[in-house]
Write an enzyme that holds these catalytic residues in place. Sequence first.
Site, PDB file in Angstrom:
ATOM      1  N   THR A  52       0.838  -1.198   0.000  1.00 28.04           N
ATOM      2  CA  THR A  52       0.000   0.000   0.000  1.00 28.04           C
ATOM      3  C   THR A  52       0.879   1.256   0.000  1.00 28.04           C
ATOM      4  O   THR A  52       0.692   2.163  -0.811  1.00 28.04           O
ATOM      5  CB  THR A  52      -0.947  -0.006   1.210  1.00 28.04           C
ATOM      6  OG1 THR A  52      -1.597  -1.276   1.251  1.00 28.04           O
ATOM      7  CG2 THR A  52      -1.996   1.082   1.096  1.00 28.04           C
ATOM      8  N   LYS A  80       5.681  10.543  20.752  1.00 23.95           N
ATOM      9  CA  LYS A  80       5.734  11.502  21.878  1.00 23.95           C
ATOM     10  C   LYS A  80       4.334  11.863  22.351  1.00 23.95           C
ATOM     11  O   LYS A  80       4.152  12.754  23.178  1.00 23.95           O
ATOM     12  CB  LYS A  80       6.443  12.786  21.428  1.00 23.95           C
ATOM     13  CG  LYS A  80       7.859  12.577  20.959  1.00 23.95           C
ATOM     14  CD  LYS A  80       8.418  13.911  20.436  1.00 23.95           C
ATOM     15  CE  LYS A  80       9.413  13.685  19.330  1.00 23.95           C
ATOM     16  NZ  LYS A  80       9.605  14.892  18.510  1.00 23.95           N
ATOM     17  N   ARG A 101      -2.367   4.967   7.087  1.00 25.61           N
ATOM     18  CA  ARG A 101      -2.706   3.654   7.663  1.00 25.61           C
ATOM     19  C   ARG A 101      -2.520   3.735   9.169  1.00 25.61           C
ATOM     20  O   ARG A 101      -1.518   4.280   9.651  1.00 25.61           O
ATOM     21  CB  ARG A 101      -1.815   2.547   7.092  1.00 25.61           C
ATOM     22  CG  ARG A 101      -2.012   1.232   7.845  1.00 25.61           C
ATOM     23  CD  ARG A 101      -1.346   0.082   7.190  1.00 25.61           C
ATOM     24  NE  ARG A 101      -2.011  -0.259   5.940  1.00 25.61           N
ATOM     25  CZ  ARG A 101      -1.707  -1.346   5.235  1.00 25.61           C
ATOM     26  NH1 ARG A 101      -0.780  -2.175   5.655  1.00 25.61           N
ATOM     27  NH2 ARG A 101      -2.339  -1.610   4.109  1.00 25.61           N
TER      28      ARG A 101
HETATM   29  N1   CP Z   1      -2.400  -5.597   0.674  1.00 24.02           N
HETATM   30  C1   CP Z   1      -1.805  -4.804   1.575  1.00 24.02           C
HETATM   31  O1   CP Z   1      -2.422  -3.944   2.200  1.00 24.02           O
HETATM   32  O2   CP Z   1      -0.462  -5.036   1.729  1.00 24.02           O
HETATM   33  P1   CP Z   1       0.470  -4.219   2.692  1.00 24.02           P
HETATM   34  O3   CP Z   1       0.035  -4.493   4.103  1.00 24.02           O
HETATM   35  O4   CP Z   1       1.864  -4.710   2.408  1.00 24.02           O
HETATM   36  O5   CP Z   1       0.307  -2.759   2.377  1.00 24.02           O
END
Ligand code: CP
Length: 305
Positions: A52, A80, A101
């Site tokens: 991703t 922190k 993420r």
């Molecule tokens: N498919 C996927 O989200 O892979 P990664 O966790 O490597 O980003």
Amino acid sequence: MRHLMSPMDFSVEELDRLLDLAQDIEQNRSRYAHVCDDKRLATLFYEPSTRTRLSFEAAMMNLGGKVLGFSTADSSSAAKGESVADTIRVVSCYADICAMRHPKEGAALVASMASSIPVINAGDGGHQHPTQTLTDLLTIRSLRGEFKGLTIGLCGDLKFGRTVHSLIEALARYEGVRFVLISPEELRIPSYIREDVLDKKHIDYTEVERLEDAIPALDILYMTRVQRERFFNEEDYVRMKDFYILDETKMLLAKKEMLVLHPLPRVNEISVEVDKDPRAAYFRQAQYGVYVRMALILTLLEINV
Ligand code: CP
């Protein structure tokens, strides 16, 4: 300004336009090589990732743009105690668009509410992973032409596998798609997907435990890894992790045109011997992820080529 939290943020028409754009990008790469020359993408990854993060970065670079960001929470000021909301306010000063993420469900949504740049949810806990869904849709449409009439088997950790939740929600909006949900009892699809998506929309689906029983009827087999990081204890994970292993013997039971997809990373659930089977499409799927993320960046930045 638009964000992307879930594939449901796009209407079916918008999704189709995005997939059309991704296919045009695949066929005419040079036309898009400088359209983001003055743009920057921030990748804020509080959780590990290979595909991703790197495919987002490759996507922005393919468009001529630049990238900045962090790949672990430890290397950012989250270590922190900085909040996601404060981080995105600051990152909004440095970048034009952001992919985030985070291990907590809803973190990207919190960020989007404090942001002055488009925020893309690149996976929030066990909740949603919309850009994987866009990748999966583009892969299926590119390799099979359309969604209508397909029987799609989703196999493995359907409880914690966020890619599965997003994919079911997105595909349920297309006519004539049938699901076979293949999982052990303990890793069944969450009730909110069963009740609020499948039952509510009268989608044709069955739930089974044995992959061997399901595989002959499938057009697409979407394998998933057991999500170790979401288990409460290691003992349960160890008991579940090798429940499904797709190998050459099981592939003999499948249709000759069935496609095997997997969001990756894989652990043991697909034997490496399957990689050479022409029906194994999971590495091609990772390539489609770059095209669809290029299309998404252009769409959210409202850049028309
Ligand atoms: N498919 C996927 O989200 O892979 P990664 O966790 O490597 O980003």
